[in-house]
Design a protein around this motif. Sequence first.
Motif, PDB file in Angstrom:
ATOM      1  N   UNK A   2     -12.474 -26.370   4.603  1.00  0.00           N
ATOM      2  CA  UNK A   2     -13.323 -27.394   4.477  1.00  0.00           C
ATOM      3  C   UNK A   2     -12.776 -28.505   4.081  1.00  0.00           C
ATOM      4  N   UNK A   3     -11.805 -28.271   2.642  1.00  0.00           N
ATOM      5  CA  UNK A   3     -11.253 -29.535   1.992  1.00  0.00           C
ATOM      6  C   UNK A   3     -10.401 -30.346   2.857  1.00  0.00           C
ATOM      7  N   UNK A   4      -9.802 -29.793   3.791  1.00  0.00           N
ATOM      8  CA  UNK A   4      -8.801 -30.548   4.807  1.00  0.00           C
ATOM      9  C   UNK A   4      -9.661 -31.443   5.766  1.00  0.00           C
ATOM     10  N   UNK A   5     -10.761 -31.080   6.444  1.00  0.00           N
ATOM     11  CA  UNK A   5     -11.346 -32.303   7.074  1.00  0.00           C
ATOM     12  C   UNK A   5     -12.197 -32.977   6.163  1.00  0.00           C
ATOM     13  N   UNK A   6     -12.727 -32.719   4.938  1.00  0.00           N
ATOM     14  CA  UNK A   6     -13.462 -33.471   3.997  1.00  0.00           C
ATOM     15  C   UNK A   6     -12.693 -34.449   3.784  1.00  0.00           C
ATOM     16  N   UNK A   7     -11.634 -34.540   3.470  1.00  0.00           N
ATOM     17  CA  UNK A   7     -10.598 -35.354   3.021  1.00  0.00           C
ATOM     18  C   UNK A   7      -9.874 -36.309   3.686  1.00  0.00           C
ATOM     19  N   UNK A   8      -9.663 -35.380   5.077  1.00  0.00           N
ATOM     20  CA  UNK A   8      -8.756 -36.594   6.109  1.00  0.00           C
ATOM     21  C   UNK A   8      -9.477 -36.744   7.538  1.00  0.00           C
ATOM     22  N   UNK A   9     -10.754 -36.191   7.868  1.00  0.00           N
ATOM     23  CA  UNK A   9     -11.209 -36.373   9.045  1.00  0.00           C
ATOM     24  C   UNK A   9     -12.226 -37.485   8.921  1.00  0.00           C
ATOM     25  N   UNK A  10     -11.843 -38.798   9.114  1.00  0.00           N
ATOM     26  CA  UNK A  10     -12.404 -39.786   9.295  1.00  0.00           C
ATOM     27  C   UNK A  10     -13.535 -39.992  10.329  1.00  0.00           C
ATOM     28  N   UNK A  11     -14.701 -40.756  10.308  1.00  0.00           N
ATOM     29  CA  UNK A  11     -15.733 -40.714  11.039  1.00  0.00           C
ATOM     30  C   UNK A  11     -15.342 -41.329  12.546  1.00  0.00           C
ATOM     31  N   UNK A  12     -14.234 -42.146  12.579  1.00  0.00           N
ATOM     32  CA  UNK A  12     -13.827 -42.656  14.011  1.00  0.00           C
ATOM     33  C   UNK A  12     -12.603 -42.034  14.570  1.00  0.00           C
ATOM     34  N   UNK A  13     -12.264 -41.090  13.876  1.00  0.00           N
ATOM     35  CA  UNK A  13     -11.110 -39.998  14.312  1.00  0.00           C
ATOM     36  C   UNK A  13     -11.639 -38.728  14.914  1.00  0.00           C
ATOM     37  N   UNK A  14     -10.539 -37.877  15.430  1.00  0.00           N
ATOM     38  CA  UNK A  14     -10.986 -36.517  15.816  1.00  0.00           C
ATOM     39  C   UNK A  14      -9.907 -35.609  14.954  1.00  0.00           C
ATOM     40  N   UNK A  15     -10.287 -34.340  14.926  1.00  0.00           N
ATOM     41  CA  UNK A  15      -9.264 -33.389  14.289  1.00  0.00           C
ATOM     42  C   UNK A  15      -8.895 -32.478  15.432  1.00  0.00           C
ATOM     43  N   UNK A  16      -7.737 -32.337  15.831  1.00  0.00           N
ATOM     44  CA  UNK A  16      -7.426 -31.416  16.774  1.00  0.00           C
ATOM     45  C   UNK A  16      -6.708 -30.464  16.305  1.00  0.00           C
ATOM     46  N   UNK A  17      -7.157 -29.079  16.914  1.00  0.00           N
ATOM     47  CA  UNK A  17      -6.593 -27.770  16.475  1.00  0.00           C
ATOM     48  C   UNK A  17      -5.991 -26.945  17.679  1.00  0.00           C
ATOM     49  N   UNK A  18      -5.145 -26.083  17.444  1.00  0.00           N
ATOM     50  CA  UNK A  18      -4.736 -25.039  18.354  1.00  0.00           C
ATOM     51  C   UNK A  18      -5.126 -23.622  17.777  1.00  0.00           C
ATOM     52  N   UNK A  70     -11.159 -22.009  10.569  1.00  0.00           N
ATOM     53  CA  UNK A  70     -11.064 -23.590  10.143  1.00  0.00           C
ATOM     54  C   UNK A  70     -11.800 -24.610  11.276  1.00  0.00           C
ATOM     55  N   UNK A  71     -11.825 -24.039  12.583  1.00  0.00           N
ATOM     56  CA  UNK A  71     -12.543 -25.038  13.399  1.00  0.00           C
ATOM     57  C   UNK A  71     -13.917 -24.989  13.186  1.00  0.00           C
ATOM     58  N   UNK A 107     -15.804 -35.005  14.416  1.00  0.00           N
ATOM     59  CA  UNK A 107     -15.317 -34.773  15.653  1.00  0.00           C
ATOM     60  C   UNK A 107     -14.368 -33.660  15.801  1.00  0.00           C
ATOM     61  N   UNK A 108     -14.147 -32.556  16.525  1.00  0.00           N
ATOM     62  CA  UNK A 108     -12.903 -31.753  16.592  1.00  0.00           C
ATOM     63  C   UNK A 108     -12.844 -31.541  18.018  1.00  0.00           C
ATOM     64  N   UNK A 109     -11.386 -31.307  18.333  1.00  0.00           N
ATOM     65  CA  UNK A 109     -11.026 -30.864  19.727  1.00  0.00           C
ATOM     66  C   UNK A 109      -9.996 -29.674  19.937  1.00  0.00           C
ATOM     67  N   UNK A 110     -10.153 -28.661  20.437  1.00  0.00           N
ATOM     68  CA  UNK A 110      -9.375 -27.362  20.494  1.00  0.00           C
ATOM     69  C   UNK A 110      -8.526 -27.537  21.829  1.00  0.00           C
ATOM     70  N   UNK A 111      -7.354 -28.042  21.589  1.00  0.00           N
ATOM     71  CA  UNK A 111      -6.606 -28.469  22.823  1.00  0.00           C
ATOM     72  C   UNK A 111      -5.731 -27.415  23.531  1.00  0.00           C
ATOM     73  N   UNK A 112      -5.633 -26.343  22.436  1.00  0.00           N
ATOM     74  CA  UNK A 112      -5.053 -25.008  23.239  1.00  0.00           C
ATOM     75  C   UNK A 112      -5.711 -23.794  22.606  1.00  0.00           C
ATOM     76  N   UNK A 113      -5.916 -22.747  23.276  1.00  0.00           N
ATOM     77  CA  UNK A 113      -6.463 -21.529  22.864  1.00  0.00           C
ATOM     78  C   UNK A 113      -5.792 -20.263  23.362  1.00  0.00           C
ATOM     79  N   UNK A 114      -5.637 -19.265  22.767  1.00  0.00           N
ATOM     80  CA  UNK A 114      -5.129 -17.879  23.398  1.00  0.00           C
ATOM     81  C   UNK A 114      -6.207 -16.863  23.345  1.00  0.00           C
ATOM     82  N   UNK A 115      -7.529 -17.342  22.927  1.00  0.00           N
ATOM     83  CA  UNK A 115      -8.719 -16.441  23.060  1.00  0.00           C
ATOM     84  C   UNK A 115      -9.109 -15.584  24.206  1.00  0.00           C
ATOM     85  N   UNK A 116      -8.956 -16.024  25.334  1.00  0.00           N
ATOM     86  CA  UNK A 116      -9.094 -15.462  26.551  1.00  0.00           C
ATOM     87  C   UNK A 116      -8.208 -14.143  26.733  1.00  0.00           C
ATOM     88  N   UNK A 117      -6.994 -14.388  26.141  1.00  0.00           N
ATOM     89  CA  UNK A 117      -6.271 -13.005  26.340  1.00  0.00           C
ATOM     90  C   UNK A 117      -6.285 -12.345  24.940  1.00  0.00           C
TER      91      UNK A 117
END
Length: 361
Positions: free
Chosen positions: A81-97, A106-107, A115-125
Amino acid sequence: MKRAYNFNAGPTALPLAVLERAQKELTNFNNTGMSVMELSHRSKDYEDVHNRAKDLLKELMNIPDSYEVLFIQGGASLQFSMVPMNFLQSDKTAYYIETGAWSEKAIKEAKLFGKTNVIASSKEQNHNHIPKDYSLDHTAEDGAYLHITTNNTIFGTQWQDYPNSPIPLFADMSSDIMCKEIDVEKFSLIYAGAQKNLGPSGITVVIIKKDLLEQTPDNIPTMLKYNIHAKNNSLYNTPPTFAIYMLSLVLEWVKEQGGVKAIEETNRKKADFIYDAIDNSNGFYKGHAQEDSRSLMNITFTLRDEEITKKFLAEAKEKGFVGLGGHRSVGGCRASAYNSVPLESCTALASFMDEFRKANS
C-alpha cells in the motif's frame, strides 16, 4: 537438544551463533543491566545498535550514498500500500509483473490508489516460471514505476536477471534479499520483510533512492510517508528495537561468513543438493518451477500422489525435518533453504529424499 532441520517458509531458521549471542546478552546488554528490549529507543546504547544495523546493510549490499535505508513496521504487506500511496500519481500508471501470490496482493492494493497495468504474468501456468516475453518500451510514456517480486516462496521461482526498466524499478525482495549479490543501483526502491533472510519478524527493510523521497505527497498519513521515516532515522515513533537488534546480529554473522558473495556460494550448493535429488529421481520427484526460473530459496516439488506425499512428510518429521509441506496452490513439498539454513540441513534432506525414493519406488 538437537536442532531441527528447519525448512519453514517464514519465519524461519536463524543462525545458531546469533541465537546464542542474543541469549547471552538477553538480560544485560552492553553492561547496561537491561535487555535491549528494555532500553529507551532514544538512548545512546540503542542508537548504536540501530545505526550499526544500517551501516552493515549498506556495507554488505554495497548501497550507495544516494540511497536511504529505512526500518519500517507492518511487513511487506504494508509496503504493497505504501508504494502506490507515495508514488502512484493520478496521471501515471503503475506497471506490475505478476509472478505469484505476493505480487497479486501488491497489484490488488495498488488498484486502490490509481491506474495499474499488469504487463506480464505467469498465472496461466500456475506461476511455474518468470515471464520473459514482454516489452517495457511503452512504460516510459506514463509509468510511475515497474514493480516485481524477485522470489516467489509459494511457487519456487526467482528472477535470475532483472528488467532493464526505463522507469523506476521497485522490488519486493522479502524472500531472497542478500541470498546473492545484486546491483542495488538497478533499483529505485527495494523492500523486504526480515523474517526470511534478515532476522525475526517485526521489521521491514526499505532501501530507497533519496530523490524519490521528494515525491512523497502531503495528503497521506504521517506514518505512511517514506520521507518522514528518512528524516527521523526511522525513529519517528518507537521502532521494534529487539527485531532491529537481531537484524544487526544476523548482518554481523553474514559479514563473518565472508559477506554476500560467500553466502551466495553456499546457497547455490544447498540448492544444488536438493535439486539434484529431484532431477536424478527418474520422475519420483517433480519440480514445479521451470529450470531457468528455479529459486535458490524455495525448492518446490511434488510426488506421484497424495498418499505417498503424506508418507514422505510423516517420515521426514520423524527424522527432524520441519516445514516441508507445500502450499495448497502447488501441493507436494517445499524446502525453504534461506541464508541461515545450514548446508548440513540440505545435505541431510537430499540424503533422506534418496533413501525414501529407493524404499518407495
